[in-house]
Design a protein around this motif. Sequence first.
Motif, PDB file in Angstrom:
ATOM      1  N   ILE A 168       0.818  -1.224   0.000  1.00 13.06           N
ATOM      2  CA  ILE A 168       0.000   0.000   0.000  1.00 13.06           C
ATOM      3  C   ILE A 168       0.847   1.268   0.000  1.00 13.06           C
ATOM      4  N   VAL A 176      -2.571   5.808   9.163  1.00 13.08           N
ATOM      5  CA  VAL A 176      -3.086   4.503   8.738  1.00 13.08           C
ATOM      6  C   VAL A 176      -4.169   4.046   9.706  1.00 13.08           C
ATOM      7  N   HIS A 237      -4.109   5.474   4.309  1.00 11.23           N
ATOM      8  CA  HIS A 237      -4.284   4.069   3.952  1.00 11.23           C
ATOM      9  C   HIS A 237      -5.158   3.397   5.010  1.00 11.23           C
ATOM     10  N   GLY A 267      -5.607   7.009  -1.788  1.00  9.44           N
ATOM     11  CA  GLY A 267      -5.161   6.045  -0.798  1.00  9.44           C
ATOM     12  C   GLY A 267      -5.504   4.620  -1.199  1.00  9.44           C
ATOM     13  N   SER A 377      -8.452   0.132  -4.518  1.00  5.35           N
ATOM     14  CA  SER A 377      -8.409   1.593  -4.635  1.00  5.35           C
ATOM     15  C   SER A 377      -9.796   2.106  -4.970  1.00  5.35           C
TER      16      SER A 377
END
Length: 389
Positions: A168, A176, A237, A267, A377
């Motif tokens: 990622i 995150v 992410h 992200g 995504s």
Amino acid sequence: MQPSAKKTSSRSANAERKNVTGRPAVQGLLARADVRINGDRPWDIQVHYRDLYQRVLAGWSLAFGEAYMEGWWDCAALDECVHRLMAARLHEEVRSWHVAWNVVKAKLMNLQGRSRAHQVGEHHYDRGNDLFEAMLDVHMVYSCGYWRRAETLDEAQTAKLDLICRKIGVEPGDRVLDVGCGWGGFLQFVAEEYGARGVGVTVSEEQARLARARCEGMPVEIRLEDYRDLQGESFDHVVSVGMFEHVGPKNYETFFDVVRRCLKPGGLFLLETIGNESTSVTTDPWIDKYIFPNGTIPSVVQLAEALGERFVIEDWHNFGPDYDRTLMAWYRRFVDRWEALKGRYDERFYRMWTFYLLSCAGSFRARHNQNWQLVLSPGGVGGDYRSVR
């Protein structure tokens, strides 16, 4: 010394001498998997109670597991026994009323709704942090390790955490979100190794307590919170590792909507989940009752339908055979540390946990279950996403 079932030699001899009710039927099924009753090979089952056959015929997988917990039968290589049973696909033929009832419940109710979300935390993850600290690796990762270049459990789990970060593209300063963060191992790793910040949510009080202690002093926040309560925040992410099995088919679309809402434009979301070869709304009755209540393992079809237009699948990585090796490593560590644990856990628990770990290892060995990592995504990665292995 490891606990063992109480043997009753006279009963065993009796079962050998007489045409015990139900034995021919069970024996015939086992023969198709090259498993014998009271045979001399490691994967053969040793029967201690003659009533086992009728019990199994009446309750199938639930009765099979419960009888093992109660010492009615043993097997020197239980993992290999289950591997052979699953490879022979006996699970497709032997269904009990427990399965039918669970299907009815799953169709009529949302077994993983808000009011029930904390049940799996209380039943499984809150059993005791000492159990999981003894069994798991240094990062306390309770999901499949990545054994491509690893020799030990610690190496396999470290490699898996690093694999996720590379897939990622975690960078220093990134924020995150870990949905179903467990004991905080991934967030601790990204903070220490990648200089990232993190938020983790879990429905287990024991996990949250220990995760906060393990991540103390790091830019990591651990919350006791249902994923549906995530509101008004955005992250570079999102990851969810080994938690999707508790979401349930009725909630898959809601889950992906929540993740997409939390993810910044550009992200990436990494989802890791066990995968089922067939589509179902329930799980094995024994696993449901004793290990993971209300759990459901998704199929390819269920994931594809729920993802719909919400996410583009950038990568789909299956390393299911690695779960067999991971479970066997957990089992060895559990056995090696049993002396320190048995003051809190009894012999029945020992046999239950043994059946859980080894039967699951056999299932992965038979490739009945897989372990998937999906990189997702919201609108597709511009240019070309390079798959990481």
